[in-house]
Enzyme design. Structure first.
Site, mmCIF file in Angstrom:
data_model
loop_
_atom_site.group_PDB
_atom_site.id
_atom_site.type_symbol
_atom_site.label_atom_id
_atom_site.label_comp_id
_atom_site.label_asym_id
_atom_site.label_seq_id
_atom_site.Cartn_x
_atom_site.Cartn_y
_atom_site.Cartn_z
ATOM 1 N N THR A 16 0.999 7.933 4.373
ATOM 2 C CA THR A 16 -0.033 8.950 4.507
ATOM 3 C C THR A 16 0.574 10.261 4.969
ATOM 4 O OG1 THR A 16 -1.597 7.199 5.098
ATOM 5 C CG2 THR A 16 -2.272 9.459 5.534
ATOM 6 N N HIS A 45 3.762 9.059 14.770
ATOM 7 C CA HIS A 45 3.647 8.190 15.941
ATOM 8 C C HIS A 45 4.245 8.797 17.202
ATOM 9 C CE1 HIS A 45 1.759 5.426 13.395
ATOM 10 N NE2 HIS A 45 2.789 4.741 12.976
#
Length: 286
Positions: A118, A162
């Site tokens: 993504t 992340h």
């Protein structure tokens, strides 16, 4: 598959958000749930397994990989990563020769963790608007090598996800853009990152219930999964792991809801229009 199935094979990443969500299910703490046989794998690996139809019954993959998986796997409405303020970042080194503005990415070398992530779709959609003359070479490299490569001048910019959101400044790097913020402003929708999928011949309702029970247990007992989470994220300090969980485990992890499904649809429709993914039958998303 029925709710009386004895074992369930699953693959998800060792990232704190996944281990937090699945801790109770993996440790037999969800009443009525089957034994969980867990494979810990980078999402690039699970994306490939899903596309090949060779993965376990349940998988964590990128939303960007859904178009290749939806014939054999069903998207579950829980357990994944989708939210606000949690998007990927595009980083530069910040030196005198580094990229300072988006237009300066023309012809530059960009490192990405995957071309079926993504993050990569968001980057390409953003670049189509902000780098009209086109970027240069895309290099796929392991996630943990990207920030050092940017810092050391081996590449011009790096796309990170992340925990890099919390650690990139320690490498002396600068954020050129927050792709999640761009997406939210451009669409008004949350950012779809990671999906949980299950084989279409299984009882998706039962699996959904088990995952939701596991997540609720994690929220009700926030320290119960601490050792499990940290044992699979050994490079992260406990406070970074907690920040990771707080950011990526949210109300959309319990239920995608209308805005979650809308975000997924818009992402895949835009990506298909740019020729980045195959077109998806909307009926397969629910």
């Amino acid at each position: 598959m029925t709710a009386t199935t004895q074992e369930l094979n699953i693959a998800f990443s060792p990232c704190p958000n996944d281990t937090f969500v699945f801790h109770a299910l993996a440790h037999g703490l969800v009443p009525g749930a089957p034994k969980l046989n867990v494979t810990y794998a980078d999402i690039n690996i699970t994306n490939g397994l899903a596309a090949e139809g060779k993965g376990p019954e349940v998988l964590k993959i990128s939303y960007a990989a859904l178009p290749w998986a939806l014939e054999q796997y069903k998207l579950l409405p829980c357990g994944g990563a989708l939210g606000r303020g949690c998007g990927p970042l595009l980083l530069t080194a910040g030196g005198p020769l580094s990229v300072k503005r988006p237009a300066e990415l023309t012809g530059r070398t960009i490192a990405v963790p995957s071309e079926r992530s993504t993050a990569y779709l968001l980057f390409r959609l953003w670049a189509a608007q902000h780098v009209p003359d086109g970027i240069g070479e895309i290099i796929v490299m392991p996630f943990d090598e990207i920030m050092p490569a940017v810092r050391d001048g081996h590449i011009d910019a790096g796309l990170v996800i992340h925990e890099a959101r919390f650690t990139y400044s320690s490498y002396g790097l600068h954020m050129l853009t927050d792709l999640g913020s761009w997406w939210e402003k451009d669409t008004g929708l949350p950012i779809p990152l990671g999906a949980i999928i299950a084989r279409r011949d299984l009882d998706a309702e039962a699996i959904t219930g088990w995952i939701r029970s596991s997540l609720q247990y994690a929220w009700d007992h926030p320290t119960a999964s601490r050792d499990y989470v940290l044992s699979h994220a050994q490079e992260l300090a406990p406070e970074v792991a907690k920040s990771h969980i707080d950011l990526y485990v949210n109300e959309f992890s319990m239920n995608l809801g209308d805005s979650g499904y809308a975000a997924i649809s818009v992402l895949l429709e835009r990506a298909a229009a740019e020729g980045l993914v195959p077109a998806v039958d909307p009926a397969l998303l629910r």
